[in-house]
Motif scaffolding. Sequence first.
Motif, PDB file in Angstrom:
ATOM      1  N   ARG A   1       0.834  -1.209   0.000  1.00  0.00           N
ATOM      2  CA  ARG A   1       0.000   0.000   0.000  1.00  0.00           C
ATOM      3  C   ARG A   1       0.864   1.254   0.000  1.00  0.00           C
ATOM      4  NH1 ARG A   1      -4.420   1.245   4.674  1.00  0.00           N
ATOM      5  NH2 ARG A   1      -2.499   1.370   5.906  1.00  0.00           N
ATOM      6  N   GLU A   2       1.946   1.239   0.793  1.00  0.00           N
ATOM      7  CA  GLU A   2       2.847   2.401   0.828  1.00  0.00           C
ATOM      8  C   GLU A   2       3.479   2.671  -0.525  1.00  0.00           C
ATOM      9  OE1 GLU A   2       5.584   1.328   3.816  1.00  0.00           O
ATOM     10  OE2 GLU A   2       4.170   1.612   5.486  1.00  0.00           O
ATOM     11  N   ARG A   3       3.629   1.618  -1.335  1.00  0.00           N
ATOM     12  CA  ARG A   3       4.242   1.786  -2.655  1.00  0.00           C
ATOM     13  C   ARG A   3       3.228   2.046  -3.754  1.00  0.00           C
ATOM     14  NH1 ARG A   3       7.394  -0.128   0.778  1.00  0.00           N
ATOM     15  NH2 ARG A   3       9.639  -0.503   0.571  1.00  0.00           N
ATOM     16  N   GLY A   4       1.999   2.326  -3.369  1.00  0.00           N
ATOM     17  CA  GLY A   4       0.983   2.735  -4.328  1.00  0.00           C
ATOM     18  C   GLY A   4       0.253   1.608  -5.021  1.00  0.00           C
ATOM     19  N   VAL A   5       0.431   0.377  -4.553  1.00  0.00           N
ATOM     20  CA  VAL A   5      -0.256  -0.768  -5.160  1.00  0.00           C
ATOM     21  C   VAL A   5      -1.671  -0.861  -4.571  1.00  0.00           C
ATOM     22  CG1 VAL A   5      -0.275  -3.276  -5.426  1.00  0.00           C
ATOM     23  CG2 VAL A   5       1.895  -2.019  -5.531  1.00  0.00           C
ATOM     24  N   GLN A   6      -2.664  -1.103  -5.424  1.00  0.00           N
ATOM     25  CA  GLN A   6      -4.012  -1.356  -4.932  1.00  0.00           C
ATOM     26  C   GLN A   6      -4.025  -2.728  -4.261  1.00  0.00           C
ATOM     27  OE1 GLN A   6      -7.147  -1.179  -7.895  1.00  0.00           O
ATOM     28  NE2 GLN A   6      -8.517  -2.391  -6.614  1.00  0.00           N
ATOM     29  N   VAL A   7      -4.367  -2.752  -2.973  1.00  0.00           N
ATOM     30  CA  VAL A   7      -4.237  -3.997  -2.222  1.00  0.00           C
ATOM     31  C   VAL A   7      -5.342  -4.090  -1.183  1.00  0.00           C
ATOM     32  CG1 VAL A   7      -2.600  -2.954  -0.597  1.00  0.00           C
ATOM     33  CG2 VAL A   7      -2.613  -5.430  -0.904  1.00  0.00           C
ATOM     34  N   HIS A   8      -5.853  -5.309  -0.965  1.00  0.00           N
ATOM     35  CA  HIS A   8      -6.929  -5.560  -0.012  1.00  0.00           C
ATOM     36  C   HIS A   8      -6.476  -6.650   0.959  1.00  0.00           C
ATOM     37  CE1 HIS A   8      -9.633  -3.275  -2.661  1.00  0.00           C
ATOM     38  NE2 HIS A   8      -9.017  -3.911  -3.639  1.00  0.00           N
ATOM     39  N   LEU A   9      -6.764  -6.438   2.245  1.00  0.00           N
ATOM     40  CA  LEU A   9      -6.371  -7.383   3.286  1.00  0.00           C
ATOM     41  C   LEU A   9      -7.556  -8.261   3.678  1.00  0.00           C
ATOM     42  CD1 LEU A   9      -4.028  -8.188   5.197  1.00  0.00           C
ATOM     43  CD2 LEU A   9      -4.862  -6.440   6.797  1.00  0.00           C
ATOM     44  N   TRP A  10      -7.353  -9.579   3.698  1.00  0.00           N
ATOM     45  CA  TRP A  10      -8.362 -10.570   4.065  1.00  0.00           C
ATOM     46  C   TRP A  10      -9.691 -10.336   3.329  1.00  0.00           C
ATOM     47  CZ3 TRP A  10      -6.510  -8.339   9.127  1.00  0.00           C
ATOM     48  CH2 TRP A  10      -5.309  -8.935   9.523  1.00  0.00           C
ATOM     49  N   PRO A  11      -9.661 -10.256   1.996  1.00  0.00           N
ATOM     50  CA  PRO A  11     -10.895  -9.944   1.249  1.00  0.00           C
ATOM     51  C   PRO A  11     -11.979 -10.998   1.455  1.00  0.00           C
ATOM     52  CG  PRO A  11      -9.168 -10.742  -0.223  1.00  0.00           C
ATOM     53  CD  PRO A  11      -8.522 -10.532   1.112  1.00  0.00           C
ATOM     54  N   ASP A  12     -13.240 -10.556   1.292  1.00  0.00           N
ATOM     55  CA  ASP A  12     -14.398 -11.453   1.413  1.00  0.00           C
ATOM     56  C   ASP A  12     -14.355 -12.235   2.715  1.00  0.00           C
ATOM     57  OD1 ASP A  12     -15.278 -10.650  -1.152  1.00  0.00           O
ATOM     58  OD2 ASP A  12     -13.965 -12.136  -2.080  1.00  0.00           O
ATOM     59  N   LEU A  13     -14.117 -11.508   3.825  1.00  0.00           N
ATOM     60  CA  LEU A  13     -14.083 -12.117   5.159  1.00  0.00           C
ATOM     61  C   LEU A  13     -13.070 -13.251   5.227  1.00  0.00           C
ATOM     62  CD1 LEU A  13     -17.915 -12.178   6.011  1.00  0.00           C
ATOM     63  CD2 LEU A  13     -16.224 -10.435   6.592  1.00  0.00           C
ATOM     64  N   ASP A  14     -11.901 -13.000   4.665  1.00  0.00           N
ATOM     65  CA  ASP A  14     -10.767 -13.921   4.754  1.00  0.00           C
ATOM     66  C   ASP A  14     -10.924 -15.154   3.874  1.00  0.00           C
ATOM     67  OD1 ASP A  14      -8.215 -14.619   5.635  1.00  0.00           O
ATOM     68  OD2 ASP A  14      -8.971 -15.768   7.323  1.00  0.00           O
ATOM     69  N   SER A  15     -11.457 -14.965   2.673  1.00  0.00           N
ATOM     70  CA  SER A  15     -11.422 -16.070   1.712  1.00  0.00           C
ATOM     71  C   SER A  15      -9.981 -16.460   1.444  1.00  0.00           C
ATOM     72  CB  SER A  15     -12.103 -15.652   0.401  1.00  0.00           C
ATOM     73  OG  SER A  15     -13.490 -15.509   0.597  1.00  0.00           O
ATOM     74  N   TYR A  16      -9.127 -15.479   1.362  1.00  0.00           N
ATOM     75  CA  TYR A  16      -7.678 -15.646   1.333  1.00  0.00           C
ATOM     76  C   TYR A  16      -7.097 -14.408   1.979  1.00  0.00           C
ATOM     77  CZ  TYR A  16      -8.661 -13.198  -3.096  1.00  0.00           C
ATOM     78  OH  TYR A  16      -9.141 -12.331  -4.051  1.00  0.00           O
TER      79      TYR A  16
END
Length: 406
Positions: free
Chosen positions: A302-317
């Motif tokens: 995220r700090e490097r400007g990448v679009q990123v999601h943490l534990w998407p869809d309630l931690d599907s991965y």
Amino acid sequence: MTDQEARERVMKAAARAVPAFTAGDGEPTKRLQTLMDAHGEILAARGPAHPLTFSGFLDSLTGDLAGLLPAGVEPEELEGVHLIDPDGYPADELFDITYEQQMVLDAVRHKTRRDGSPPTIEELDGELDQVIVNEVLRQTGRQGDYVNGRRSLSTVPSGTEEEITELGLPARIFQFYKPIDHAALFEQWWFACPFCRWPMKVTVHGRPGERMGRVRCLYPAHAETLGAHYMFSIPEVGAPPVLLPMLDVPRLSAEAKVLAPEVRGEIPVAVPAAGHWALKRGPWRYTTVPGLTEIALFEVLRERGVQVHLWPDLDSYDIRAVPVTPSGEKVEFRIDIKDFTSGFLLGEKIRRDKGDKGGAKWIVVPDYRHTQLPYLRGVCDEYGLRVATATVMGKMICETAGVRWV
């Protein structure tokens, strides 16, 4: 029997035998029966050409786990694994291996239910604290609630009652915070690991008048690889111990330090146990510890400007990263971070799940698990999964986005 099957059988039998071998207060007949059953499993793994007496089996339990394998079987990651520590107690790795075996059984249980037949009593008994924690965090069905709760458990595994209350966790989660365990205490003092902030194990060695204390994180990678391993001289009664580093830990490379900043100068100080609480071992080991790698990779990207999601869809991965290439193309990386002590059991779980059941395309392990990669590649290729260490994964995403990792 293949080499892999022999290794797995030996590991499971030894893990079952160690508690019976070290528990001095257990019922003798039951302990003996457990040891005899485990010895039978070892003999089956070794085959008739490689006999092992019962006394030889007991002697081997205190040594290198690879010594239980038949001649000619490559030990791979069993080499150097000890399930009984020098003090005669179950080693830290035993907890991980037992827990990971249960995760494999849990995958079998869910498959059995889908087939319509009832689960066994042993499988029903396998509901663990970690499963309950995840279910409670998912209850509201809101992604933000889940991420906030999971992040809190990862970053605040111990603290004062006020600090833990301020996390705003669901009420049922508080049952997993307990007073500081006696195994982490020297008199009324305890020490937080500088990496995971969980109470470290305290032991005292030596004869009266010559005793020394030892403090180490129960997570071996923190103790042995990063240096959360200390000693102290026995202080005057009531005075706090002062820790000194016990290991000369090699410095991390510049690339590795991106996800694991050095805290070499941060020597833990003694904290009074009164009023302090810590997570139970299961949620710490399987939420806090892997969560540190997951959150670190998320934050760096995220700090490097990448679009990123943490534990998407309630931690599907664990992480969904969508870097945009310099030419404007979006590339998706779906990542599941796995921190198993046993690469064999991780591979077995992947087989049971027929890949990653959450839809990840990458299986990523912390850098200190890099020796698991050759084996995992062989397993994951069958299911179209790719594998990498966390640092290699992060570098790859940054290169795709045309930004620097270091």
